[in-house]
Design a protein around this motif. Structure first.
Motif, PDB file in Angstrom:
ATOM      1  N   THR A 164      -3.110   2.039   5.516  1.00 20.10           N
ATOM      2  CA  THR A 164      -3.489   1.560   4.179  1.00 20.10           C
ATOM      3  C   THR A 164      -4.044   2.668   3.289  1.00 20.10           C
ATOM      4  O   THR A 164      -4.150   2.473   2.075  1.00 20.10           O
ATOM      5  CB  THR A 164      -4.531   0.432   4.283  1.00 20.10           C
ATOM      6  OG1 THR A 164      -5.668   0.889   5.030  1.00 20.10           O
ATOM      7  CG2 THR A 164      -3.930  -0.799   4.961  1.00 20.10           C
TER       8      THR A 164
ATOM      9  N   TRP B  72      -3.587  -5.976  11.249  1.00 20.08           N
ATOM     10  CA  TRP B  72      -4.062  -5.530   9.930  1.00 20.08           C
ATOM     11  C   TRP B  72      -5.102  -6.483   9.359  1.00 20.08           C
ATOM     12  O   TRP B  72      -6.062  -6.054   8.722  1.00 20.08           O
ATOM     13  CB  TRP B  72      -2.879  -5.463   8.947  1.00 20.08           C
ATOM     14  CG  TRP B  72      -2.104  -4.200   8.974  1.00 20.08           C
ATOM     15  CD1 TRP B  72      -1.791  -3.427  10.053  1.00 20.08           C
ATOM     16  CD2 TRP B  72      -1.500  -3.566   7.833  1.00 20.08           C
ATOM     17  NE1 TRP B  72      -1.029  -2.361   9.671  1.00 20.08           N
ATOM     18  CE2 TRP B  72      -0.827  -2.412   8.316  1.00 20.08           C
ATOM     19  CE3 TRP B  72      -1.443  -3.851   6.486  1.00 20.08           C
ATOM     20  CZ2 TRP B  72      -0.133  -1.548   7.467  1.00 20.08           C
ATOM     21  CZ3 TRP B  72      -0.736  -3.006   5.631  1.00 20.08           C
ATOM     22  CH2 TRP B  72      -0.102  -1.858   6.122  1.00 20.08           C
TER      23      TRP B  72
ATOM     24  N   VAL C 245       0.813  -1.221   0.000  1.00 22.33           N
ATOM     25  CA  VAL C 245       0.000   0.000   0.000  1.00 22.33           C
ATOM     26  C   VAL C 245       0.845   1.269   0.000  1.00 22.33           C
ATOM     27  O   VAL C 245       0.300   2.372  -0.056  1.00 22.33           O
ATOM     28  CB  VAL C 245      -0.941   0.024   1.224  1.00 22.33           C
ATOM     29  CG1 VAL C 245      -1.908  -1.136   1.185  1.00 22.33           C
ATOM     30  CG2 VAL C 245      -0.133   0.019   2.533  1.00 22.33           C
TER      31      VAL C 245
ATOM     32  N   VAL D 265      -8.957  -7.092   5.313  1.00 26.66           N
ATOM     33  CA  VAL D 265      -8.192  -6.112   6.088  1.00 26.66           C
ATOM     34  C   VAL D 265      -9.126  -5.408   7.069  1.00 26.66           C
ATOM     35  O   VAL D 265     -10.268  -5.072   6.734  1.00 26.66           O
ATOM     36  CB  VAL D 265      -7.523  -5.091   5.143  1.00 26.66           C
ATOM     37  CG1 VAL D 265      -6.814  -4.001   5.935  1.00 26.66           C
ATOM     38  CG2 VAL D 265      -6.532  -5.802   4.231  1.00 26.66           C
TER      39      VAL D 265
ATOM     40  N   LEU E 176      -6.272  -7.356   0.779  1.00 23.99           N
ATOM     41  CA  LEU E 176      -4.951  -7.278   0.147  1.00 23.99           C
ATOM     42  C   LEU E 176      -4.624  -8.620  -0.503  1.00 23.99           C
ATOM     43  O   LEU E 176      -5.122  -9.675  -0.072  1.00 23.99           O
ATOM     44  CB  LEU E 176      -3.876  -6.936   1.181  1.00 23.99           C
ATOM     45  CG  LEU E 176      -3.892  -5.519   1.765  1.00 23.99           C
ATOM     46  CD1 LEU E 176      -2.871  -5.414   2.886  1.00 23.99           C
ATOM     47  CD2 LEU E 176      -3.618  -4.491   0.693  1.00 23.99           C
TER      48      LEU E 176
END
Length: 775
Positions: A230, A136, A74, A219, A110
């Motif tokens: 992010t 995360w 990211v 996430v 992700l």
């Protein structure tokens, strides 16, 4: 800073004075069409009239990704797609030509398919809960190790260069977990992850994923620190004058409303839209956004050109040829039940584990997910949707009713983890069970089987269409409207051609019967599905149809699936396609049908394009669709676009009115789509240069025998006019005796001709089947 000429400043109950593009143009940024390539076509987009360049995700993604929704890092822009230098070149070109930039962002997940490409995931695999990135990801840490379903039938692991390897797959080793000479299975057992056979993922996975895609890990953007990390790069763009952000899949988030509140506050100058699929009759929550990305508008614009009177005949033909008597609602129930019983078992189990005191929690939760009529509720809003699903689930499966009653209070509590995860599960069940399963099985009229569509609603009537546009103009005037996207099952002009079938029931019945008679595909609904695909695209390169058929039959997941390929069945499907090309009689029948569809299909294509571009909202043009297009589902709809040819054609279009005396070419001879390019560029330029023309919405009527074949409306000194049901219109004698009910003097911006109302439609629509009148 003043808004550039391709923007207007809006303010509403949900959006506070942000510059809104007059239109957008979606580009798929890939390794083969980079940000630098996108910068090079900005001059063309500016001449076309575009207000903002609208980019697919551009953050670093998995190597080889063709879509960018599998972000791995990211903190940087994808190097293979042009990197920071390409992004800055694009922004500079856009600024030079007065265009904005809209970027697609992916907050929900992700990409983890190649672990070492994702620094955060790699660290979690290496350190487990001690990783600074452990918070995360939405991982169920009650299981001692993260389950990674990546192994095949030959799970031979090895240790190379301080890593655990499986063929080319690399995995980190925890500090102090191995030494030279340790057996590999013992080293594997000491890790924070467990590599298992791929088939165990759907039932045992212990991290949230995107739908049923194990290579996309959920996430936790509900955590402020995760959100900040992010979103740092996209928010920096927004703070630097970026035009807008398109939010992918907000329904996957724990709290979509809370997330959007934060995003709007952190990007106060950005126009924000959300990829929210609204079911017919469902309203968008009062989020601080401009609106959706336009699937709802697509259903309306395309449905307007379908002959609703043909429904009974079409249903009888479908049932007679295929013996499929199920309704779309029944197919949806079957598809969603398959999803919760086969694909999302791990998700159901995770929810049930939150209510150990309810013995039948798992089947009750699964049944509730099947019963939802929409993607999800947004508690405390949408409780009525939850209540309706609870009632329906109890009626369908009385045995789970006590468990549903025991869970009900918690399912209504937005602070309860069970309620939060239930909303995430219902959305995944809807997406996989409906668009990705039922829409490939129910084939009564596949032109309606579109994302955000309703195959049970046979078209959209004129009165309903007008009411929907008046509501959009009043409630969501800055929402995006679409006609094609990177996710549509069929391109806009394929749907336009399919709509003609409703006006040619006998011709269609003849070809469909011939195709099914020549086909040995045992699944007759799927054979009928294929026949409509041939009608929709025409005799294109057969390899494209073979690729499409492979995806379609595996998505249908009946005789064959991605994870259990039935080669015998698939051979029969491919043979049926080849027969359409190679069998002389069948090929001739296909060609005859194609000839009947061509010109009315192009009439519909122009009509729905004009409607989508002029209806309330911010119109998006998907890459390349300013000309005729025959795309099918991805990756077919992401083929390279010839912008040099489009630029050359646009120069000619902008050079004057079409032909001598305002007469344009016969649409049947317009092989590339000059007419569609003219419609697109004319409307986009008007939206950019004369935005005051696009205010409000008032239906305009016609008088005379063909009045039912017209849709027209006034946006504010601009009247859009389009032909409906062109085959029936021609059979009834055309527009003779029918006039457009307007007063005063007007100019058709497509032909340059001037008119005084009331205007005879036979004259007004003598050049094109559409008109665009300004005072």
């Amino acid at each position: 800073m003043a808004a550039p000429p391709c923007f207007r400043v809006c303010g509403s109950d949900t959006v506070d004075s942000v510059p809104v593009p007059t239109s957008t143009y979606r580009l798929q940024i890939t390794d083969d069409f980079t940000l630098t390539d996108a910068a090079a076509i900005v001059p063309y987009l500016a001449r076309l009239g575009v207000g903002a360049v609208y980019l697919s995700p551009v953050l670093q993604a998995t190597t080889g990704s063709t879509h960018g929704y599998d972000t791995t890092d990211v903190t940087r822009i994808d190097a293979g797609r042009g990197g920071e230098r390409g992004f800055e070149a694009l922004r500079a070109a856009a600024e030079e030509h007065g265009l904005g930039v809209v970027v697609d962002i992916v907050p929900n997940h992700l990409g983890i398919e190649i672990p070492h490409e994702n620094p955060a995931w790699w660290d979690v695999l290496r350190l487990g809960q001690d990783s600074g990135y452990a918070h995360w990801f939405d991982i169920d840490w009650t299981r001692p190790r993260i389950l990674l379903p990546v192994l095949g039938d030959d799970p031979e692991l090895r240790i190379t260069d301080g890593e655990l390897r499986y063929y080319d797959n690399r995995f980190p080793l925890a500090p102090g977990s191995w030494s030279a000479g340790d057996p590999v299975d013992q080293v594997h057992a000491r890790q924070h992850y467990e590599l298992v056979h791929w088939s165990r993922g759907d039932s045992e996975l212990n991290y949230r994923r995107f739908f049923a895609v194990t290579s996309l890990a959920g996430v936790r953007v509900e955590d402020p620190s995760v959100y900040a990390a992010t979103h740092a790069l996209p928010l920096s763009w927004a703070g630097d004058g970026l035009a807008g952000l398109r939010v992918d899949h907000p329904d996957g988030l724990v709290d979509p409303g809370g997330y959007l509140d934060r995003l709007a506050a952190d990007a106060p100058g950005a126009w924000i839209t959300v990829e929210k699929i609204l079911e017919p009759g469902e309203a968008l929550p009062a989020w601080p956004v401009g609106g959706t990305t336009g699937y709802d508008a697509m259903r309306e614009a395309c449905g307007l050109f379908v002959d609703g009177a043909a429904e009974t005949e079409f249903t009888a033909l479908y049932q007679g040829l295929t013996a499929d008597t199920l309704t779309i609602a029944q197919h949806i129930e079957i598809g969603k039940r398959m999803v919760v019983e086969r694909l999302l078992v791990a998700e159901v189990r995770r929810l049930a584990a939150l209510a150990p005191e309810v013995p039948e929690a798992a089947p009750a939760i699964a049944e509730l997910a099947v019963a939802f009529a929409v993607y999800r509720s947004y508690l405390p809003g949408g409780a009525d949707r939850l209540d309706a699903a609870l009632r329906l689930a109890g009626e369908r499966r009385p045995g789970v009713r006590p468990a549903l009653e025991a869970l009900s209070a918690r399912l209504h509590d937005p602070a309860d983890e069970l309620a939060r995860r239930m909303q995430q599960l219902s959305g995944a069940t809807m997406a996989k069970g409906v668009e990705d399963t039922a829409f490939y099985r129910y084939a009564r009229f596949v032109g309606l089987n579109e994302v955000g569509g309703d195959p049970g609603e046979f078209g959209v009537g004129v009165a309903e269409f007008h009411a929907l546009q008046q509501a959009r103009a009043a409630d969501w005037p800055e929402t995006m409207t679409g006609l094609s996207t990177h996710d549509t099952k069929r391109g806009e002009d394929v749907r336009a051609r399919l709509a003609v079938l409703a006006e040619l029931p006998q011709a269609w019945a003849g070809f469909a019967s011939a195709f099914l008679a020549a086909s040995e595909v045992p699944n007759r609904p799927f054979a009928y599905f294929l026949a409509q695909t041939l009608a929709g695209v025409g005799p294109v390169d057969r390899e494209r149809l073979h690729a499409y058929a492979e995806k379609a039959m595996r998505e249908a997941a009946q005789e064959t699936r991605w994870t259990a390929v039935n080669a015998g069945f698939e051979d029969l499907v491919h043979a049926a396609i080849d027969r359409a090309y190679d069998n002389r009689a069948l090929s001739a029948a296909w060609a005859a049908l194609d000839a009947q569809l061509e010109q009315p299909g192009r009439s519909n294509a122009l009509g729905q394009k004009l409607v989508q571009l002029t209806m309330p909202g911010v119109p998006d043009v998907y890459q390349g669709t300013e000309l005729w297009e025959d795309s099918l589902v991805d990756p077919d709809n992401r083929r390279p676009v010839d912008y040099a040819a489009r630029a050359e054609l646009l120069a000619g279009v902008l050079g004057g009115v079409p032909g001598e005396g305002g007469k344009g070419p016969d649409l049947a001879l317009d092989a590339v789509g000059e007419a569609k390019l003219r419609v697109t560029s004319t409307v986009l330029r008007l939206r950019r240069d004369e935005p005051e023309l696009f205010r409000g919405y008032t239906p305009v009527s016609a008088s005379g025998p063909a009045a039912d074949h017209l849709v027209a409306y006034d946006r504010g000194d601009l009247v859009a006019v389009a032909t409906r049901l062109p085959v029936r219109l021609a059979a009834a004698g055309g527009w003779a005796g029918t006039v457009l009910d307007v007063d005063g003097d007007w100019t058709d911006r497509l032909t340059g001709r001037r008119w005084t109302g009331p205007i005879p439609l036979a004259d007004l629509l003598g050049t094109y089947p559409v008109a665009l009148l300004t005072r």
